[in-house]
Design a protein around this motif. Structure first.
Motif, short mmCIF file in Angstrom:
data_model
loop_
_atom_site.label_atom_id
_atom_site.label_comp_id
_atom_site.label_asym_id
_atom_site.label_seq_id
_atom_site.Cartn_x
_atom_site.Cartn_y
_atom_site.Cartn_z
N UNK A 69 30.66 32.45 44.07
CA UNK A 69 31.74 31.71 43.43
C UNK A 69 32.46 32.57 42.40
N UNK A 70 31.68 33.35 41.64
CA UNK A 70 32.30 34.22 40.64
C UNK A 70 33.18 35.28 41.31
N UNK A 71 32.71 35.81 42.42
CA UNK A 71 33.52 36.78 43.16
C UNK A 71 34.78 36.12 43.72
N UNK A 72 34.66 34.87 44.15
CA UNK A 72 35.82 34.13 44.64
C UNK A 72 36.88 33.98 43.56
N UNK A 73 36.42 33.70 42.34
CA UNK A 73 37.35 33.53 41.22
C UNK A 73 38.07 34.84 40.92
N UNK A 74 37.30 35.94 40.90
CA UNK A 74 37.90 37.25 40.65
C UNK A 74 38.89 37.60 41.75
N UNK A 75 38.50 37.30 43.00
CA UNK A 75 39.37 37.59 44.14
C UNK A 75 40.65 36.76 44.07
N UNK A 76 40.51 35.48 43.74
CA UNK A 76 41.69 34.62 43.64
C UNK A 76 42.62 35.05 42.53
N UNK A 77 42.05 35.42 41.38
CA UNK A 77 42.87 35.88 40.26
C UNK A 77 43.57 37.20 40.60
N UNK A 78 42.86 38.07 41.30
CA UNK A 78 43.45 39.35 41.71
C UNK A 78 44.60 39.14 42.68
N UNK A 79 44.41 38.24 43.64
CA UNK A 79 45.46 37.95 44.62
C UNK A 79 46.68 37.35 43.93
N UNK A 80 46.46 36.43 43.00
CA UNK A 80 47.57 35.83 42.27
C UNK A 80 48.34 36.88 41.48
N UNK A 81 47.63 37.77 40.81
CA UNK A 81 48.28 38.82 40.02
C UNK A 81 49.11 39.74 40.92
#
Length: 207
Positions: A69-81
């Protein structure tokens, strides 16, 4: 179905909001802006409609689930950026991309949506925000051709997005960090599957 619309609106505001502010609203006059918005909304809508209600983690989730889940959050934030940055670069470029490049970008976005949609439908309840060690690995559908079709679809998303907007050269800067996060997520999932007793070891010997 109606629950998808608030998510689409929120996604559009998050991705294109900075670009709209940066260009003082001039981005609304760019054809590529609307095409990118439609393509991005297509990918998100397909995923939201197909995903299982069991995707969210519960209080009984394992440490492996929470790590995923933590990796998902990082991935989602990276994609958004990445998407925000590409939209802002396009907002500063007054030149309209070629029709052929816009069409190619839409094809890439449609491919990303198809990969994500097929992966979600193939796994069903097994497609969650965590890691499901009790779920056997799938070898049918898109998984017979690609090991991680959902990840591939996610990585294609900024490629199609940038191509539609005509700012694809910037992918050389912003795409590698997203690729790194996806590789970390894949490595974490593969490690968990290797340690799972429900996954035949021959799969990894052959892979």
């Amino acid at each position: 179905m109606w629950q998808v619309w608030p998510a689409l609106v929120a996604n559009a505001v998050l991705v294109f909001g900075p670009a709209v502010l940066l260009s003082a609203g001039h981005v609304f006059g760019q054809r590529g802006f609307w095409m990118a918005l439609c393509g991005l909304s297509l990918v998100l809508a397909a995923e939201l409609i197909a995903q299982s209600p069991h995707r969210a983690l519960t209080a009984r989730s394992s440490e492996a689930d929470r790590s995923a889940k933590r990796l998902n959050i990082v991935q989602g934030a990276s994609l958004l950026a990445v998407l925000q940055f590409l939209a802002m670069v396009a907002a500063q470029d007054a030149q309209q991309p070629h029709h052929g490049m816009e069409f190619l970008g839409l094809v890439v976005l449609a491919t990303a949506a198809a990969l994500r949609l097929s992966a979600i439908r193939q796994l069903g309840p097994g497609f969650t925000d965590g890691f499901q060690p009790a779920t056997a690995i799938s070898q049918s559908g898109p998984y017979q051709y690609v090991r991680h079709p959902a990840e591939l679809g996610l990585l294609l998303l900024p490629v199609g997005f940038a191509t539609v907007l005509g700012v694809w050269p910037w992918l050389a800067i912003v795409w590698p960090p997203l690729l790194l996060v996806s590789c970390l997520r894949i490595w974490n999932e593969e490690l968990g599957l290797r340690q799972s007793s429900v996954v035949p070891r021959c799969i990894y010997r052959e892979g």
